[in-house]
Design an enzyme around this catalytic site. Structure first.
Site, PDB file in Angstrom:
ATOM      1  N   HIS A  60     -14.868  -3.031   8.285  1.00  0.00           N
ATOM      2  CA  HIS A  60     -14.093  -2.776   7.060  1.00  0.00           C
ATOM      3  C   HIS A  60     -14.145  -3.921   6.066  1.00  0.00           C
ATOM      4  O   HIS A  60     -13.317  -4.021   5.173  1.00  0.00           O
ATOM      5  CB  HIS A  60     -12.631  -2.415   7.381  1.00  0.00           C
ATOM      6  CG  HIS A  60     -12.485  -1.297   8.356  1.00  0.00           C
ATOM      7  ND1 HIS A  60     -13.021  -0.057   8.123  1.00  0.00           N
ATOM      8  CD2 HIS A  60     -11.903  -1.237   9.575  1.00  0.00           C
ATOM      9  CE1 HIS A  60     -12.754   0.722   9.153  1.00  0.00           C
ATOM     10  NE2 HIS A  60     -12.092   0.026  10.047  1.00  0.00           N
ATOM     11  N   GLU A 114      -2.999   7.317   7.880  1.00  0.00           N
ATOM     12  CA  GLU A 114      -3.806   8.131   6.960  1.00  0.00           C
ATOM     13  C   GLU A 114      -4.804   8.946   7.762  1.00  0.00           C
ATOM     14  O   GLU A 114      -5.234   8.504   8.830  1.00  0.00           O
ATOM     15  CB  GLU A 114      -4.636   7.226   6.038  1.00  0.00           C
ATOM     16  CG  GLU A 114      -3.942   6.790   4.786  1.00  0.00           C
ATOM     17  CD  GLU A 114      -4.850   5.912   3.917  1.00  0.00           C
ATOM     18  OE1 GLU A 114      -4.306   5.364   2.975  1.00  0.00           O
ATOM     19  OE2 GLU A 114      -6.056   5.756   4.191  1.00  0.00           O
ATOM     20  N   LYS A 143       0.814  -1.226   0.000  1.00  0.00           N
ATOM     21  CA  LYS A 143       0.000   0.000   0.000  1.00  0.00           C
ATOM     22  C   LYS A 143       0.841   1.268   0.000  1.00  0.00           C
ATOM     23  O   LYS A 143       0.447   2.274  -0.591  1.00  0.00           O
ATOM     24  CB  LYS A 143      -0.932   0.005   1.210  1.00  0.00           C
ATOM     25  CG  LYS A 143      -2.005  -1.072   1.108  1.00  0.00           C
ATOM     26  CD  LYS A 143      -3.005  -0.956   2.234  1.00  0.00           C
ATOM     27  CE  LYS A 143      -3.749  -2.257   2.363  1.00  0.00           C
ATOM     28  NZ  LYS A 143      -5.115  -2.165   2.757  1.00  0.00           N
ATOM     29  N   ARG A 159      -5.801  -9.039  -8.154  1.00  0.00           N
ATOM     30  CA  ARG A 159      -6.418 -10.364  -8.284  1.00  0.00           C
ATOM     31  C   ARG A 159      -7.878 -10.202  -8.647  1.00  0.00           C
ATOM     32  O   ARG A 159      -8.382  -9.076  -8.742  1.00  0.00           O
ATOM     33  CB  ARG A 159      -6.325 -11.102  -6.945  1.00  0.00           C
ATOM     34  CG  ARG A 159      -6.928 -10.231  -5.846  1.00  0.00           C
ATOM     35  CD  ARG A 159      -7.205 -10.948  -4.569  1.00  0.00           C
ATOM     36  NE  ARG A 159      -7.431 -10.026  -3.472  1.00  0.00           N
ATOM     37  CZ  ARG A 159      -8.576  -9.458  -3.165  1.00  0.00           C
ATOM     38  NH1 ARG A 159      -9.653  -9.700  -3.880  1.00  0.00           N
ATOM     39  NH2 ARG A 159      -8.684  -8.626  -2.147  1.00  0.00           N
TER      40      ARG A 159
HETATM   41  P1  ADP Z   1      -8.003  -3.738   3.228  1.00  0.00           P
HETATM   42  O1  ADP Z   1      -6.946  -3.972   2.193  1.00  0.00           O
HETATM   43  O2  ADP Z   1      -7.628  -4.247   4.586  1.00  0.00           O
HETATM   44  O3  ADP Z   1      -9.369  -4.142   2.779  1.00  0.00           O
HETATM   45  P2  ADP Z   1      -8.488  -0.955   2.476  1.00  0.00           P
HETATM   46  O4  ADP Z   1      -7.422   0.076   2.378  1.00  0.00           O
HETATM   47  O5  ADP Z   1      -9.026  -1.507   1.186  1.00  0.00           O
HETATM   48  O6  ADP Z   1      -8.000  -2.145   3.412  1.00  0.00           O
HETATM   49  O7  ADP Z   1      -9.703  -0.377   3.310  1.00  0.00           O
HETATM   50  C1  ADP Z   1     -10.802  -1.148   3.703  1.00  0.00           C
HETATM   51  C2  ADP Z   1     -11.909  -0.236   4.194  1.00  0.00           C
HETATM   52  O8  ADP Z   1     -11.466   0.523   5.310  1.00  0.00           O
HETATM   53  C3  ADP Z   1     -12.359   0.796   3.183  1.00  0.00           C
HETATM   54  O9  ADP Z   1     -13.308   0.283   2.290  1.00  0.00           O
HETATM   55  C4  ADP Z   1     -12.953   1.853   4.086  1.00  0.00           C
HETATM   56  O10 ADP Z   1     -14.238   1.485   4.542  1.00  0.00           O
HETATM   57  C5  ADP Z   1     -12.018   1.818   5.262  1.00  0.00           C
HETATM   58  N1  ADP Z   1     -10.930   2.809   5.100  1.00  0.00           N
HETATM   59  C6  ADP Z   1      -9.713   2.627   4.560  1.00  0.00           C
HETATM   60  N2  ADP Z   1      -8.995   3.751   4.577  1.00  0.00           N
HETATM   61  C7  ADP Z   1      -9.781   4.704   5.141  1.00  0.00           C
HETATM   62  C8  ADP Z   1      -9.608   6.087   5.466  1.00  0.00           C
HETATM   63  N3  ADP Z   1      -8.459   6.733   5.235  1.00  0.00           N
HETATM   64  N4  ADP Z   1     -10.640   6.726   6.056  1.00  0.00           N
HETATM   65  C9  ADP Z   1     -11.806   6.090   6.340  1.00  0.00           C
HETATM   66  N5  ADP Z   1     -12.016   4.802   6.084  1.00  0.00           N
HETATM   67  C10 ADP Z   1     -11.022   4.099   5.487  1.00  0.00           C
END
Ligand code: ADP
Length: 504
Positions: free
Chosen positions: A240, A205, A121, A297
């Site tokens: 999440h 973040e 990431k 993927r």
């Molecule tokens: P993972 O790879 O663990 O699924 P992601 O980066 O795709 O992690 O994030 C999963 C979820 O977490 C997102 O769909 C969102 O709901 C929440 N999320 C991620 N980053 C943020 C952020 N900066 N602020 C608010 N929610 C976030």
């Protein structure tokens, strides 16, 4: 190098619905398929459906679906020519992709190089930012010291989110409201990330309030040509993790859609990416979008896109991995209607949605116009405590969003599963909820509404009650008479009234 896929034999390094899904595409195109399985999956449908199947080892994933040596041994014995990794397990592991290619097989996915760049990431954030694509404000490097975390957090403002660089599935994430909780959260997130991914790098973040998760499906051929298949909205999440996905997103208009899809294509082209991939974004309340990550993927929710564009993404993956060109140009992709996917999990609504493993005593899946069900377990089968507890995915297509919602509701009302507890009632409550129906929801919807959503649908209670009555009658030697008969249509009518009360 362009290779013919004719005569290919595909080993699916996965289990459950996605293994079944890939085998079906292989069969449609006359390709041989090879299943691998653990001792827990001896009677699983993917084992039966494939042309050949090979036992990997005991149930724990480390000894079966995550064991690269055993998977390659099965490939060698079966004389497979290609490996499809599905999702989860080894699907985003560059070491696996390299091992597959070194064994002389085709890996149905991107190159290890683009997997390494985009799968990390932090590296992916750098790449997106270098292209002028907005990323969520935060740290540009992994953070180990609380002092550094505090300085970034002060700059971007609280609340902040600590995330694992190599993370997935929402693991290793911590929301921090103020500086007081920062050091503890940092330590906890690093420990969780190390245990889950063997990589304790975390970054920080800004936590976007009331966000929407919108992602773009892309397909890219070797050499750089890429197309997008539109967006999916995945904001109905618990911890999440996605529960319901739909396409198109109700959060984006044509202008934002064009920006998102162009940003997604820029990223995959710059990374030299090939095969299917998903670029994830988050939208804030003012509809500013920020790049989140790339999934290198096939995604669980890919059928939502397939239903709208009429393409088989798995088949595209297979041909692209053989160095073939894309089967369509961007102009040839037409988006039709609306699609919604509900993920049906075996989990206990009365026990904080804790996994509900066990045998499926009876299962009657829905069908009818516009409904697709992708499932990897059958009646009499087991939901194993060793793996993800998803039972199936119900995907509904409709000419409009309203029709897709009505079809989803009808399908879920018809879906009967006994033996394990499920989240079907929760999905029904979401689909009926005015906020979901209005399209104005965000990723907090489920957590905020969860206590108000009903755990058990009345028709399930009544079905169970009817089974009890029949059992009692059988034990008492009675024949079910007209006086006792409960008509299924009546349970449904009653359940509908009751459910609409609860949703308002
Ligand atoms: P993972 O790879 O663990 O699924 P992601 O980066 O795709 O992690 O994030 C999963 C979820 O977490 C997102 O769909 C969102 O709901 C929440 N999320 C991620 N980053 C943020 C952020 N900066 N602020 C608010 N929610 C976030």
């Amino acid at each position: 190098m362009r290779r013919s896929w004719a005569g290919a034999k595909v080993l699916i390094a996965n289990r459950g619905e996605i293994a079944v899904r890939v085998i079906r595409t292989c069969r449609e195109h006359g390709l041989k398929s090879v299943a691998v399985y653990s001792e827990a999956d001896l009677h699983a449908p993917h084992v039966d459906l494939a042309d050949e199947s090979y036992l990997l080892g005991p149930a724990p994933a480390g000894e079966s679906y995550l064991n690269i040596r055993r998977i390659l041994e099965a490939a060698r014995r079966s004389r497979a020519t290609a490996v499809h990794p599905g999702y989860g397990f080894l699907s985003e592991n560059p070491v696996f992709a390299r091992a597959v290619r070194r064994a002389g097989l085709i890996f149905i996915g991107p190159t290890e190089r683009s997997m390494r760049v985009l799968g990390d990431k932090v590296a992916a954030r750098h790449l997106a930012a270098s292209l002028g694509i907005p990323v969520v404000p935060g740290s540009h490097e992994p953070i180990t010291r609380a002092r550094d975390a505090a300085s970034v957090a002060r700059k971007v403002g609280y609340p902040v989110l600590i995330k694992a660089a190599g993370g997935g599935g929402g693991k290793g994430m911590r929301i921090v409201q103020s500086e007081a909780g920062l050091e503890g959260a940092l330590t906890a997130a690093r420990t969780e990330a190390r245990l889950a991914f063997g990589d304790d790098r975390v970054f920080l973040e800004k936590y976007i309030q009331r966000p929407r998760h919108v992602e773009v499906q892309v397909l890219a051929e070797v050499g750089g040509k890429a197309v997008h298949l539109g967006e999916r909205e995945c904001s109905i999440q618990r911890r999440h993790q996605k529960v319901i996905e739909e396409s198109p997103s109700t959060a984006v208009d044509a202008n934002i859609r064009a920006q998102l899809t162009q940003a997604a294509l820029k990223i995959v082209k710059r990374a030299g990416y090939s095969n299917a991939g998903t670029v994830e974004f988050i939208l804030d309340e003012d509809r500013h979008f920020y790049f989140l990550e790339v999934n290198t993927r096939l995604q669980v929710e890919h059928p939502v896109t397939e239903m709208r564009v009429g393409l088989d993404i798995v088949w595209e993956q297979i041909t692209l991995a053989h160095g073939q060109p894309l089967s369509v140009s961007q102009d040839g992709i037409h988006f039709r209607g609306h699609a919604i996917e509900c993920r049906i999990y075996a989990e206990d609504p009365e026990n904080e949605y804790f996994p509900s493993s066990g045998s499926i005593v009876s299962l009657s899946p829905p069908g009818g116009p516009g409904i697709r069900e992708d499932r990897g377990v059958e009646e009499g089968g087991e939901i194993s405590a060793y793996y993800d507890t998803m039972v199936s995915k119900i995907i509904a297509w409709g000419g409009s969003r309203t029709e897709a919602i009505s079809r989803s509701i009808r399908a879920l009302e018809d879906y009967e599963i006994f033996g394990v507890k499920t989240n079907i009632a929760q999905c029904l409550s979401i689909l009926r909820h005015p906020k979901f129906r209005s399209g104005r929801y965000d990723t907090n919807f489920l957590e905020e509404q969860l206590p108000k959503l009903s755990p058990i649908p009345k028709h399930a209670l009544l079905s169970a009650a009817a089974v009890c009555i029949l059992l009692e009658q059988a034990q008492a030697g009675e024949q079910p008479g007209n006086n006792h008969e409960v008509k299924k249509s009546e349970w449904r009518t009653q359940s509908l009234d009751w459910m609409s009360d609860e949703a308002s």
